[in-house]
Design an enzyme around this catalytic site. Structure first.
Site, short mmCIF file in Angstrom:
data_model
loop_
_atom_site.label_atom_id
_atom_site.label_comp_id
_atom_site.label_asym_id
_atom_site.label_seq_id
_atom_site.Cartn_x
_atom_site.Cartn_y
_atom_site.Cartn_z
N GLU A 168 0.82 -1.23 0.00
CA GLU A 168 0.00 0.00 0.00
C GLU A 168 0.85 1.27 0.00
O GLU A 168 0.66 2.15 0.86
CB GLU A 168 -0.98 -0.02 1.19
CG GLU A 168 -1.97 -1.15 1.11
CD GLU A 168 -3.09 -1.11 2.14
OE1 GLU A 168 -3.01 -0.32 3.10
OE2 GLU A 168 -4.05 -1.88 1.98
N GLU A 287 -5.54 -8.52 -0.36
CA GLU A 287 -6.24 -8.20 0.90
C GLU A 287 -7.70 -7.97 0.58
O GLU A 287 -8.03 -7.05 -0.18
CB GLU A 287 -5.67 -6.95 1.57
CG GLU A 287 -4.36 -7.18 2.26
CD GLU A 287 -3.90 -5.97 3.09
OE1 GLU A 287 -4.75 -5.27 3.69
OE2 GLU A 287 -2.67 -5.74 3.12
#
Ligand code: AHR
Length: 495
Positions: A168, A287
């Site tokens: 991320e 995720e």
């Protein structure tokens, strides 16, 4: 519905049933690892947890983060445990003792029959750390880092084949956040060098942290411009929740997930076109889950504790339906989504819960995930679906019937996964399967509950569990089954 063997979406890569253990909260400490627990073996691995993980048949597990990895010095977690440093862990504001690290995780993963998807730190570190880590893990021996591994008691290389290039990196919450160009450059150089050390690995570049990020789309395009020929996958992450308690809108959230996947495919293919490359980039949805129940209480947690109970969502029945819809959405894109990780696996936003020093149990979301992992292997078929639709706050034309079909040619099995989103009515499924002559219905598993908010807990672990329905009929190639109001269904047929 109509299902035909020739209407294929693609071969399902079993790795879409992956999961994730982050060095966070009680995922490791008090979760998979608890020396002294009555079920722990000599390595400190909880056997009760292992047993549940094995039931999920998880083929790959991502580690060690997540946000954690962006501040992690992997060297802290190897070698004699008594010499490992305690550190301030800035992603989750805890103290990391490092008594569990890379080697322990690889060993644990092997015992639950899973491969490891390892992430490297591209937040505070970069090319040098990544090349050392892969040399430590994958090089057979005769060099500084591979011999160090041997000296730590691991004679054979770990042979880790899947690697995430950071985590991320577009997010302001990330340690060492980067612009798309900054990240694209470092990811490209790291990828190049890691593949020089071990050309057999596969690499995942970070996509956007979620679809609503302001740079979504542009981020993927820029990152892939830099890395296209060096990486194999681009990542997607998403979490849904129902803070407004609007069930029809909540169950429709996978329309967003579907559009998210389509957009990333389009962007990856745009870069392919620009580059005139023969190579296709696949998607790693590494995720995904429901995550919102614990957000408020986590904000109040005092910092610098060791293994506090962070991100411990207690999942209810409606969450299991959303997880079911998310699994179906992954199956619908089996041709391009080749890896996915339910985030996470134990205690931290997880299907498996434990009490430190106490028992373990299955949350509601355990069941749809287990069913998909067990019966969703083979070829994803494209069912033709005619379903009544509804409008919700954020979505229009939401089909009441959310479904996917999987054909396992080898086992001669056909499985239909279906969610009835209707809050009030049973949906009578009529499905034409004339192509599947000689197939018989062997099971109709249903997860249903009068109370959308019902949960499983340590004291009552069986409030939400699946049962078998007996409504399936098969007559001359036409299958009929009753899908109870708001329910998850698995209809299994076998020749
Ligand atoms: O899974 C929990 C966290 O969610 C991960 O650490 C991070 O990557 C994401 O924001």
């Amino acid at each position: 519905m109509k299902i035909d063997k020739d209407f294929k979406i693609g071969d399902i890569d079993n790795r879409i049933y992956g999961s994730f253990i982050e060095q966070l909260g009680r995922a490791v400490y008090g979760g998979i690892y608890e020396p002294g627990h009555e079920t722990a073996d000599e390595k400190g691995f909880r056997q009760d947890v292992m047993k549940l993980v094995k039931q999920l048949k998880v083929p790959v597990i991502r580690y060690p983060g997540g946000n954690f990895v962006s501040g992690y010095n992997w060297e802290d977690g190897v070698g004699p445990v008594e010499q490992r440093p305690r550190r301030l862990e800035l992603a989750w504001k805890t103290i990391e003792t490092n008594s569990f690290g890379t080697n322990e995780f690889v060993q644990w993963a092997r015992e639950v029959n899973a491969d490891v998807m390892m992430a490297v730190n591209l937040g505070t570190r970069g090319v040098d750390e990544a090349r050392n880590l892969i040399e430590y893990c994958n090089h057979p021996g005769g060099t500084y880092w591979s011999d160090l591994r041997k000296s730590h008691g691991y004679k054979d290389p770990h042979n880790i084949k899947m690697w995430c290039l950071g985590n991320e990196m577009d997010g302001p919450w990330q340690i060492g956040q980067k612009t798309a160009d900054e990240y694209g450059r470092i990811a490209c150089e790291t990828a190049k060098v890691m593949k020089w050390v071990d050309p057999s690995i596969e690499l995942i570049a970070c996509g956007s942290s979620f679809r609503a990020m302001p740079t979504f789309g542009q981020w993927e395009a820029t990152v892939l411009e830099h890395t296209y020929e060096h990486v194999d996958y681009i990542s997607l992450h998403t979490y849904y929740g129902n803070p407004q308690n609007d069930i029809s809108n909540y169950l429709a959230r996978t329309m967003d997930m579907d559009q998210f996947i389509r957009s990333v495919i389009a962007t990856a293919d745009y870069v392919q076109t620009k580059k005139g490359s023969k190579k296709k980039i696949h998607l790693s949805f590494d995720e995904w889950n429901v995550w919102y129940h614990s957000l408020e209480s986590d904000k109040k947690m005092s910092p610098w504790q060791i293994a506090p109970a962070q991100l411990e969502d207690t999942y209810n029945f409606e969450d299991a339906l959303v997880v079911g819809c998310m699994l179906i959405t992954l199956l619908k894109h089996a041709d391009r989504v080749k890896m996915a990780c339910l985030a996470q696996l134990v205690n931290v936003i997880a299907p498996i819960m434990t009490t430190t020093g106490g028992p373990s149990w299955c949350q509601t979301i355990f069941y749809p995930f287990m069913h998909a992992s067990l019966y969703g292997r083979g070829t994803a078929l494209l069912p033709l679906v005619w379903s009544p639709v509804y409008d919700s706050k954020d979505f229009t034309d939401v089909p009441y019937l959310e479904s996917a079909a999987v054909y396992n040619e080898e086992l001669e099995e056909l499985t239909i996964f279906a969610v009835n989103r209707d809050e009030k009515r049973t949906l009578v499924l009529e499905c034409e399967i004339r192509e599947f002559a000689g197939y018989k219905a062997i099971e109709h598993i249903v997860l249903e509950n009068e109370d959308l908010k019902a949960v499983n807990s340590q004291d009552k672990p069986d409030q939400v569990v699946p049962h078998n329905n007996r409504t399936v009929q098969l007559d001359n190639g036409l299958l009929t089954a009753e899908l109870p109001k708001v329910s998850w269904n698995v209809i299994r047929l076998k020749k």
